[in-house]
Write an enzyme that holds these catalytic residues in place. Structure first.
Site, PDB file in Angstrom:
ATOM      1  N   VAL A   1       0.834  -1.207   0.000  1.00  0.00           N
ATOM      2  CA  VAL A   1       0.000   0.000   0.000  1.00  0.00           C
ATOM      3  C   VAL A   1       0.869   1.258   0.000  1.00  0.00           C
ATOM      4  CG1 VAL A   1      -1.655   1.322   1.384  1.00  0.00           C
ATOM      5  CG2 VAL A   1      -1.986  -1.125   1.061  1.00  0.00           C
TER       6      VAL A   1
ATOM      7  N   ASP B   1      10.670   3.741   5.834  1.00  0.00           N
ATOM      8  CA  ASP B   1      10.424   2.379   6.320  1.00  0.00           C
ATOM      9  C   ASP B   1      11.550   2.022   7.284  1.00  0.00           C
ATOM     10  OD1 ASP B   1       8.507  -0.074   5.021  1.00  0.00           O
ATOM     11  OD2 ASP B   1      10.139  -0.670   6.352  1.00  0.00           O
TER      12      ASP B   1
ATOM     13  N   THR C   1      -5.448  -0.568   7.461  1.00  0.00           N
ATOM     14  CA  THR C   1      -6.776  -1.031   7.891  1.00  0.00           C
ATOM     15  C   THR C   1      -6.746  -1.236   9.404  1.00  0.00           C
ATOM     16  OG1 THR C   1      -7.035  -2.139   5.766  1.00  0.00           O
ATOM     17  CG2 THR C   1      -8.516  -2.832   7.549  1.00  0.00           C
TER      18      THR C   1
ATOM     19  N   ARG D   1      -6.363  -3.687  -4.855  1.00  0.00           N
ATOM     20  CA  ARG D   1      -6.122  -5.131  -4.861  1.00  0.00           C
ATOM     21  C   ARG D   1      -4.680  -5.377  -5.284  1.00  0.00           C
ATOM     22  NH1 ARG D   1     -10.223  -5.929  -9.562  1.00  0.00           N
ATOM     23  NH2 ARG D   1      -9.196  -3.967  -9.976  1.00  0.00           N
TER      24      ARG D   1
ATOM     25  N   LYS E   1     -14.386   0.079   5.410  1.00  0.00           N
ATOM     26  CA  LYS E   1     -13.310  -0.791   4.909  1.00  0.00           C
ATOM     27  C   LYS E   1     -13.571  -2.258   5.281  1.00  0.00           C
ATOM     28  CE  LYS E   1      -9.582  -2.452   3.384  1.00  0.00           C
ATOM     29  NZ  LYS E   1      -9.382  -2.658   1.966  1.00  0.00           N
TER      30      LYS E   1
ATOM     31  N   ALA F   1     -15.950 -19.922  -7.707  1.00  0.00           N
ATOM     32  CA  ALA F   1     -15.677 -20.942  -6.692  1.00  0.00           C
ATOM     33  C   ALA F   1     -14.251 -21.446  -6.856  1.00  0.00           C
ATOM     34  CB  ALA F   1     -16.670 -22.080  -6.837  1.00  0.00           C
ATOM     35  N   GLY F   2     -13.683 -21.979  -5.795  1.00  0.00           N
ATOM     36  CA  GLY F   2     -12.315 -22.478  -5.880  1.00  0.00           C
ATOM     37  C   GLY F   2     -11.802 -22.959  -4.550  1.00  0.00           C
TER      38      GLY F   2
ATOM     39  N   CYS G   1      -5.219  -9.945   3.634  1.00  0.00           N
ATOM     40  CA  CYS G   1      -6.279  -9.065   4.128  1.00  0.00           C
ATOM     41  C   CYS G   1      -7.603  -9.746   4.446  1.00  0.00           C
ATOM     42  CB  CYS G   1      -6.469  -7.914   3.158  1.00  0.00           C
ATOM     43  SG  CYS G   1      -5.027  -6.829   3.211  1.00  0.00           S
TER      44      CYS G   1
HETATM   45  P1  NAD Z   1       3.259  -4.616   4.094  1.00  0.00           P
HETATM   46  O1  NAD Z   1       3.605  -5.576   5.160  1.00  0.00           O
HETATM   47  O2  NAD Z   1       3.528  -4.946   2.680  1.00  0.00           O
HETATM   48  O3  NAD Z   1       3.971  -3.208   4.380  1.00  0.00           O
HETATM   49  C1  NAD Z   1       4.039  -2.594   5.624  1.00  0.00           C
HETATM   50  C2  NAD Z   1       5.376  -1.851   5.704  1.00  0.00           C
HETATM   51  O4  NAD Z   1       5.406  -1.051   6.892  1.00  0.00           O
HETATM   52  C3  NAD Z   1       6.581  -2.784   5.785  1.00  0.00           C
HETATM   53  O5  NAD Z   1       7.498  -2.446   4.757  1.00  0.00           O
HETATM   54  C4  NAD Z   1       7.185  -2.506   7.170  1.00  0.00           C
HETATM   55  O6  NAD Z   1       8.581  -2.630   7.225  1.00  0.00           O
HETATM   56  C5  NAD Z   1       6.730  -1.076   7.408  1.00  0.00           C
HETATM   57  N1  NAD Z   1       6.681  -0.671   8.822  1.00  0.00           N
HETATM   58  C6  NAD Z   1       6.102  -1.311   9.857  1.00  0.00           C
HETATM   59  N2  NAD Z   1       6.250  -0.602  10.998  1.00  0.00           N
HETATM   60  C7  NAD Z   1       6.942   0.499  10.671  1.00  0.00           C
HETATM   61  C8  NAD Z   1       7.392   1.606  11.421  1.00  0.00           C
HETATM   62  N3  NAD Z   1       7.143   1.737  12.721  1.00  0.00           N
HETATM   63  N4  NAD Z   1       8.082   2.563  10.773  1.00  0.00           N
HETATM   64  C9  NAD Z   1       8.332   2.471   9.448  1.00  0.00           C
HETATM   65  N5  NAD Z   1       7.922   1.440   8.682  1.00  0.00           N
HETATM   66  C10 NAD Z   1       7.229   0.467   9.285  1.00  0.00           C
HETATM   67  O7  NAD Z   1       1.715  -4.293   4.320  1.00  0.00           O
HETATM   68  P2  NAD Z   1       0.628  -3.877   3.220  1.00  0.00           P
HETATM   69  O8  NAD Z   1       0.158  -5.095   2.511  1.00  0.00           O
HETATM   70  O9  NAD Z   1       1.117  -2.718   2.451  1.00  0.00           O
HETATM   71  O10 NAD Z   1      -0.579  -3.417   4.175  1.00  0.00           O
HETATM   72  C11 NAD Z   1      -0.472  -2.247   4.957  1.00  0.00           C
HETATM   73  C12 NAD Z   1      -1.839  -1.920   5.529  1.00  0.00           C
HETATM   74  O11 NAD Z   1      -2.745  -1.640   4.456  1.00  0.00           O
HETATM   75  C13 NAD Z   1      -2.501  -3.047   6.328  1.00  0.00           C
HETATM   76  O12 NAD Z   1      -3.255  -2.472   7.357  1.00  0.00           O
HETATM   77  C14 NAD Z   1      -3.418  -3.709   5.310  1.00  0.00           C
HETATM   78  O13 NAD Z   1      -4.514  -4.355   5.922  1.00  0.00           O
HETATM   79  C15 NAD Z   1      -3.878  -2.516   4.514  1.00  0.00           C
HETATM   80  N6  NAD Z   1      -4.275  -2.818   3.126  1.00  0.00           N
HETATM   81  C16 NAD Z   1      -3.518  -3.673   2.383  1.00  0.00           C
HETATM   82  C17 NAD Z   1      -3.877  -3.926   1.054  1.00  0.00           C
HETATM   83  C18 NAD Z   1      -3.098  -4.899   0.196  1.00  0.00           C
HETATM   84  O14 NAD Z   1      -3.578  -5.249  -0.865  1.00  0.00           O
HETATM   85  N7  NAD Z   1      -1.919  -5.346   0.605  1.00  0.00           N
HETATM   86  C19 NAD Z   1      -4.975  -3.266   0.507  1.00  0.00           C
HETATM   87  C20 NAD Z   1      -5.710  -2.364   1.301  1.00  0.00           C
HETATM   88  C21 NAD Z   1      -5.335  -2.150   2.616  1.00  0.00           C
HETATM   89  C1  UGA Z   2      -8.784  -7.555  -1.382  1.00  0.00           C
HETATM   90  C2  UGA Z   2      -9.900  -6.605  -1.861  1.00  0.00           C
HETATM   91  O1  UGA Z   2     -10.357  -7.041  -3.140  1.00  0.00           O
HETATM   92  C3  UGA Z   2      -9.379  -5.167  -1.954  1.00  0.00           C
HETATM   93  O2  UGA Z   2     -10.449  -4.309  -2.316  1.00  0.00           O
HETATM   94  C4  UGA Z   2      -8.837  -4.768  -0.588  1.00  0.00           C
HETATM   95  O3  UGA Z   2      -8.296  -3.460  -0.636  1.00  0.00           O
HETATM   96  C5  UGA Z   2      -7.756  -5.730  -0.177  1.00  0.00           C
HETATM   97  O4  UGA Z   2      -8.297  -7.076  -0.140  1.00  0.00           O
HETATM   98  C6  UGA Z   2      -7.227  -5.435   1.194  1.00  0.00           C
HETATM   99  O5  UGA Z   2      -7.928  -4.934   2.036  1.00  0.00           O
HETATM  100  O6  UGA Z   2      -6.066  -5.764   1.358  1.00  0.00           O
HETATM  101  P1  UGA Z   2      -6.688  -8.731  -2.513  1.00  0.00           P
HETATM  102  O7  UGA Z   2      -6.587  -9.478  -1.216  1.00  0.00           O
HETATM  103  O8  UGA Z   2      -5.476  -8.124  -3.091  1.00  0.00           O
HETATM  104  O9  UGA Z   2      -7.775  -7.544  -2.370  1.00  0.00           O
HETATM  105  O10 UGA Z   2      -7.242  -9.732  -3.628  1.00  0.00           O
HETATM  106  P2  UGA Z   2      -8.673 -10.186  -4.168  1.00  0.00           P
HETATM  107  O11 UGA Z   2      -8.675 -10.052  -5.627  1.00  0.00           O
HETATM  108  O12 UGA Z   2      -9.783  -9.564  -3.422  1.00  0.00           O
HETATM  109  O13 UGA Z   2      -8.644 -11.747  -3.822  1.00  0.00           O
HETATM  110  C7  UGA Z   2      -8.635 -12.206  -2.483  1.00  0.00           C
HETATM  111  C8  UGA Z   2      -8.763 -13.721  -2.457  1.00  0.00           C
HETATM  112  O14 UGA Z   2     -10.074 -14.122  -2.882  1.00  0.00           O
HETATM  113  C9  UGA Z   2      -7.785 -14.444  -3.381  1.00  0.00           C
HETATM  114  O15 UGA Z   2      -7.282 -15.603  -2.724  1.00  0.00           O
HETATM  115  C10 UGA Z   2      -8.635 -14.839  -4.580  1.00  0.00           C
HETATM  116  O16 UGA Z   2      -8.156 -15.987  -5.246  1.00  0.00           O
HETATM  117  C11 UGA Z   2      -9.966 -15.117  -3.891  1.00  0.00           C
HETATM  118  N1  UGA Z   2     -11.136 -14.996  -4.801  1.00  0.00           N
HETATM  119  C12 UGA Z   2     -11.437 -13.805  -5.381  1.00  0.00           C
HETATM  120  C13 UGA Z   2     -11.937 -16.113  -5.032  1.00  0.00           C
HETATM  121  O17 UGA Z   2     -11.685 -17.213  -4.501  1.00  0.00           O
HETATM  122  N2  UGA Z   2     -13.040 -15.983  -5.860  1.00  0.00           N
HETATM  123  C14 UGA Z   2     -13.349 -14.798  -6.434  1.00  0.00           C
HETATM  124  O18 UGA Z   2     -14.370 -14.758  -7.174  1.00  0.00           O
HETATM  125  C15 UGA Z   2     -12.532 -13.688  -6.194  1.00  0.00           C
END
Ligand code: NAD
Ligand code: UGA
Length: 427
Positions: free
Chosen positions: A11, A30, A118, A151, A203, A251-252, A259
């Site tokens: 993110v 970071d 989140t 995503r 969210k 389905a799968g 997340c």
């Molecule tokens: P990530 O683990 O990929 O990245 C988090 C980063 O924060 C890491 O690089 C870590 O080293 C750094 N970090 C942690 N503590 C720190 C600190 N005190 N100072 C500086 N850096 C620090 O995580 P992510 O997948 O990017 O997710 C981040 C947040 O966003 C989560 O809350 C997740 O639920 C939410 N989110 C993720 C996605 C997604 O698709 N991955 C989508 C929407 C929301």
């Molecule tokens: C999901 C949400 O789609 C994002 O909107 C959200 O921001 C994110 O979580 C988050 O909060 O981190 P992501 O986890 O990247 O995104 O991927 P998705 O495409 O949502 O898939 C999640 C899982 O569901 C995967 O394992 C995928 O294979 C599965 N899936 C998805 C199914 O089994 N069936 C489907 O029809 C769709």
């Protein structure tokens, strides 16, 4: 604007690159020195389509370091650190707490502090109180809850084309919406303003609803198997109703990733903390937790005894177009096959197995994986697997079973080559 992003993960880095492209001066902090070193060498620590190019393109407006002092110049601070699950299903807020400690000692001029991580309902209110308790003057900052909906695998596209921008504000805050509109100037999406806690819950509700659709269709797949009906027909049939919609009805093997599993548990935990019994959320998770058993059982019925069978597994990541294996159903299935005595050749275009497993080898191509295989499993729906030459696959395999664990193949193409097709809810 001068913007500081904290956390260079999926993110944080995507946000940093997109905001730089929109014309802001962005600094990304970071605490992981390895990540910062890679980024400063022009490399991205994970695979996300288009991200490396976007970072390179905006090199002049984008810096990376572990220096908290760089926050001082920023008008906006965006928190993107991880919020992993605790064993009790609640959320581990230690990274948010560490950020608050740092912010408390660095804020000397007015900042808009934006939470993109989140976080459970009530966290942004608590963060505000914590900063004040740690000595930051209330007039020096505002907190904004701005959850992210991208995503993995399409993160850059999603951030440029969001379907909405959710902005949660403090009750008496009439200036931060304008700040957020300036941050996202150039992005065309409706703004939805609500309270700090309202934004947090939007969210969780979004992820919970999407996970519910997946568990619903997985339960339908079980019913379809029992009645010899193709669940893909059901998904198409109901998906044409605009009140239902066609998405997230495949389905799968079940949902995975960093997340959905954690967020559904966190919402359940939050509900319970206020004496609300989350019946539906429990059912969604029960279906997902047993989906792999159902799929494994189907495989076992076709290939028993599994001991010493050679299985080719295509896909290791939790979904296509990412190398992320956090809570990957594909990896869980590989583990289950290994525990049951199978020899597994696993292939993924980008992801690597997160741990060594007995009798499991990661190979470099589909071709290598399928040589002499008694069965072939599609565990992640990468495009590359949809268009295989099934005649060649048949010639390379020892057995004939193709288990489409993501219902993504054209079953007729598979069957025409003399292979046996088995899907999820596709008898
Ligand atoms: P990530 O683990 O990929 O990245 C988090 C980063 O924060 C890491 O690089 C870590 O080293 C750094 N970090 C942690 N503590 C720190 C600190 N005190 N100072 C500086 N850096 C620090 O995580 P992510 O997948 O990017 O997710 C981040 C947040 O966003 C989560 O809350 C997740 O639920 C939410 N989110 C993720 C996605 C997604 O698709 N991955 C989508 C929407 C929301
Ligand atoms: C999901 C949400 O789609 C994002 O909107 C959200 O921001 C994110 O979580 C988050 O909060 O981190 P992501 O986890 O990247 O995104 O991927 P998705 O495409 O949502 O898939 C999640 C899982 O569901 C995967 O394992 C995928 O294979 C599965 N899936 C998805 C199914 O089994 N069936 C489907 O029809 C769709």
């Amino acid at each position: 604007m001068n913007i500081c992003i904290i956390g260079a993960g999926y993110v944080g880095l995507t946000t940093a690159a997109v905001l730089a492209e929109l014309g802001h001066e962005v600094h990304c902090i970071d605490h992981d020195e390895w990540k910062i070193r890679l980024l400063n060498n022009g490399e991205v620590p994970f695979y996300e389509p288009g991200l490396e190019e976007l970072i390179a393109k905006n090199d002049n407006y984008l810096t990376f370091s572990g220096r908290w002092d760089d926050i001082k110049r920023a008008a906006v601070v965006v928190i993107c650190v991880g919020t992993p699950p605790r064993p009790d299903g609640g959320t581990d807020l230690r990274y948010i707490e560490a950020v608050l400690d740092r912010l408390a000692t660095t804020i000397k001029s007015y900042k808009t502090i934006v939470t993109k991580s989140t976080v459970p309902p009530g966290t942004n209110e608590w963060m505000r109180a914590e900063l004040i308790r740690k000595g930051v003057k209330p007039q020096l900052f505002r907190i904004v809850s701005n959850p992210e909906f991208l995503r993995e695998g399409s993160a850059v596209y999603d951030m440029f084309h969001p379907d909405k921008i959710v902005v949660g504000l403090e009750p008496d805050d009439d200036q931060s919406l304008a700040v957020m509109q300036a941050v996202y100037a150039g992005i065309n999406a409706p703004y939805l303003t609500t309270s700090l806690t309202g934004a947090e819950l939007i969210k969780y509700a979004a992820n919970a609803f999407l996970a519910t659709k997946i568990s619903f269709i997985n339960e339908m797949a079980r019913i379809c198997d029992a009645f010899a009906v193709d669940v893909n027909d059901i998904a198409r049939g109901i998906g044409l109703d605009p009140r239902i919609g066609p998405h997230f009805l495949r389905a799968g093997l079940g949902y995975g990733g960093s997340c959905f599993p954690k967020d559904i548990k966190a919402l359940e935990h939050a509900a319970r903390s206020r004496q609300v019994e989350p019946h539906l959320l429990k059912a969604v998770q029960t279906i997902n937790a047993t989906q792999l058993d159902v799929c494994f059982q189907k495989l076992n019925e076709q290939l028993a005894p599994l001991t010493d069978k050679k299985i080719a597994v295509l896909g290791i990541s939790f979904k296509p177009n990412t190398d992320d294996t956090r809570f990957s159903p594909a990896e869980a299935l590989i583990r289950r096959l290994s525990e049951n005595g199978c020899t597994v050749a696993a292939y993924d275009p980008k992801a690597t197995l997160s741990e060594p497993l007995t009798r499991v080898t990661q190979v470099q191509s589909v071709h290598e994986a399928i040589q002499g295989a008694d069965g072939l499993v599609i565990a992640t729906d990468w495009d590359e697997f949809r268009t295989l030459d099934w005649g060649q696959v048949k010639a390379a395999m020892n057995g004939t079973l193709v288990f489409d664990g993501r219902n993504c193949l054209d079953r007729h193409a598979v069957e025409q080559s003399g292979l046996r097709y088995m899907g999820v809810g596709r008898p």
